[in-house]
Design a protein around this motif. Sequence first.
Motif, PDB file in Angstrom:
ATOM      1  N   TRP A 130       0.899  -0.901   0.157  1.00 49.18           N
ATOM      2  CA  TRP A 130       0.056   0.142  -0.018  1.00 49.18           C
ATOM      3  C   TRP A 130       0.722   1.263   0.001  1.00 49.18           C
ATOM      4  CZ3 TRP A 130      -2.182   2.962   4.527  1.00 49.18           C
ATOM      5  CH2 TRP A 130      -3.278   3.884   4.115  1.00 49.18           C
ATOM      6  N   ASP A 131       0.640   2.078  -0.737  1.00 47.07           N
ATOM      7  CA  ASP A 131       1.478   3.499  -0.831  1.00 47.07           C
ATOM      8  C   ASP A 131       1.072   4.564  -0.184  1.00 47.07           C
ATOM      9  OD1 ASP A 131      -1.151   4.392  -1.866  1.00 47.07           O
ATOM     10  OD2 ASP A 131      -0.109   4.793  -4.012  1.00 47.07           O
ATOM     11  N   GLY A 132      -0.038   4.409   0.721  1.00 46.61           N
ATOM     12  CA  GLY A 132      -0.435   5.012   1.913  1.00 46.61           C
ATOM     13  C   GLY A 132      -1.468   6.250   1.395  1.00 46.61           C
ATOM     14  N   LYS A 133      -1.727   6.145   0.130  1.00 50.88           N
ATOM     15  CA  LYS A 133      -2.720   6.896  -0.631  1.00 50.88           C
ATOM     16  C   LYS A 133      -4.154   6.323  -0.653  1.00 50.88           C
ATOM     17  CE  LYS A 133       0.517   9.272  -2.954  1.00 50.88           C
ATOM     18  NZ  LYS A 133       1.555   9.544  -4.567  1.00 50.88           N
ATOM     19  N   GLY A 134      -5.232   6.837  -0.369  1.00 52.31           N
ATOM     20  CA  GLY A 134      -6.631   6.196  -0.361  1.00 52.31           C
ATOM     21  C   GLY A 134      -6.793   5.687   0.661  1.00 52.31           C
ATOM     22  N   ALA A 135      -7.884   4.731   0.453  1.00 48.74           N
ATOM     23  CA  ALA A 135      -8.388   3.927   1.563  1.00 48.74           C
ATOM     24  C   ALA A 135      -7.451   2.825   2.019  1.00 48.74           C
ATOM     25  CB  ALA A 135      -9.852   3.334   1.255  1.00 48.74           C
TER      26      ALA A 135
END
Length: 108
Positions: free
Chosen positions: A51-56
């Motif tokens: 997960w890139d830390g952006k979004g849900a």
Amino acid sequence: MDERKRDSMVAYLRRRMAQVGIKVADLAAALAEDRSKQKSVRYRNAFGDTWDGKGAMPQWLVQATSAGQSLEHFAAAKPAKKLVSRAPATVDWSKDPFAGTRLATARA
């Protein structure tokens, strides 16, 4: 790998790329995309989910954090810098107080 084997492998790969229709520019673009994806990863689990830390927040991370695991536990490590190999340090055994005694040859 010696130079002859390397040249042979490069020739083989170029021949196969020509047969399939892959251009060098396509390959370079794919490699650049992979590198950018790897740089943007901020969290990773043991199964390779990222997960890139952006979004849900993804489900695997929601479940882990709700079970009590910290978010820092999943932080993706930055690539380690290459270490320069150094010659092993030499030891001056001339001042060894146990030289020649049974302690010098005893195994742990």
